[in-house]
Design a protein around this motif. Structure first.
Motif, PDB file in Angstrom:
ATOM      1  N   UNK A  63       0.847  -1.200   0.000  1.00  0.00           N
ATOM      2  CA  UNK A  63       0.000   0.000   0.000  1.00  0.00           C
ATOM      3  C   UNK A  63       0.883   1.250   0.000  1.00  0.00           C
ATOM      4  N   UNK A  64       1.906   1.245   0.799  1.00  0.00           N
ATOM      5  CA  UNK A  64       2.833   2.365   0.845  1.00  0.00           C
ATOM      6  C   UNK A  64       3.518   2.557  -0.487  1.00  0.00           C
ATOM      7  N   UNK A  65       3.923   1.463  -1.114  1.00  0.00           N
ATOM      8  CA  UNK A  65       4.578   1.539  -2.403  1.00  0.00           C
ATOM      9  C   UNK A  65       3.630   2.116  -3.462  1.00  0.00           C
ATOM     10  N   UNK A  66       2.381   1.689  -3.459  1.00  0.00           N
ATOM     11  CA  UNK A  66       1.414   2.205  -4.424  1.00  0.00           C
ATOM     12  C   UNK A  66       1.157   3.694  -4.221  1.00  0.00           C
ATOM     13  N   UNK A  67       1.115   4.124  -2.991  1.00  0.00           N
ATOM     14  CA  UNK A  67       0.875   5.545  -2.696  1.00  0.00           C
ATOM     15  C   UNK A  67       2.037   6.408  -3.161  1.00  0.00           C
TER      16      UNK A  67
END
Length: 68
Positions: A63-67
């Motif tokens: 999720x952090x990577x996608x953000x």
């Protein structure tokens, strides 16, 4: 007493790592006798161990990577 030279050792540097990767590629293109399969298995293990010990990538939450 007969001594046998060790064909492969624990990978200690990037040059040796690259050499083993090249050797593995060559072996994978051959017919797989039991002896060749043993070499493939050993090289794979040594390469994976080196990758594991020298992995500089941090596991990132998806999720952090996608953000980012």
């Amino acid at each position: 007493m007969v001594t046998t030279a060790i064909k492969y050792t624990v990978i200690k540097n990037k040059d040796q790592y690259n050499e083993y990767c090249d050797q593995l590629e060559r072996l994978l293109s051959e017919n797989h006798t039991d002896q060749v399969q043993d070499e493939i298995d050993l090289l794979t293990l040594l390469i994976e161990k080196y990758d594991e010990d020298n992995n500089t990538f941090q596991e990132t939450d998806p999720i952090t990577m996608l953000r980012s």
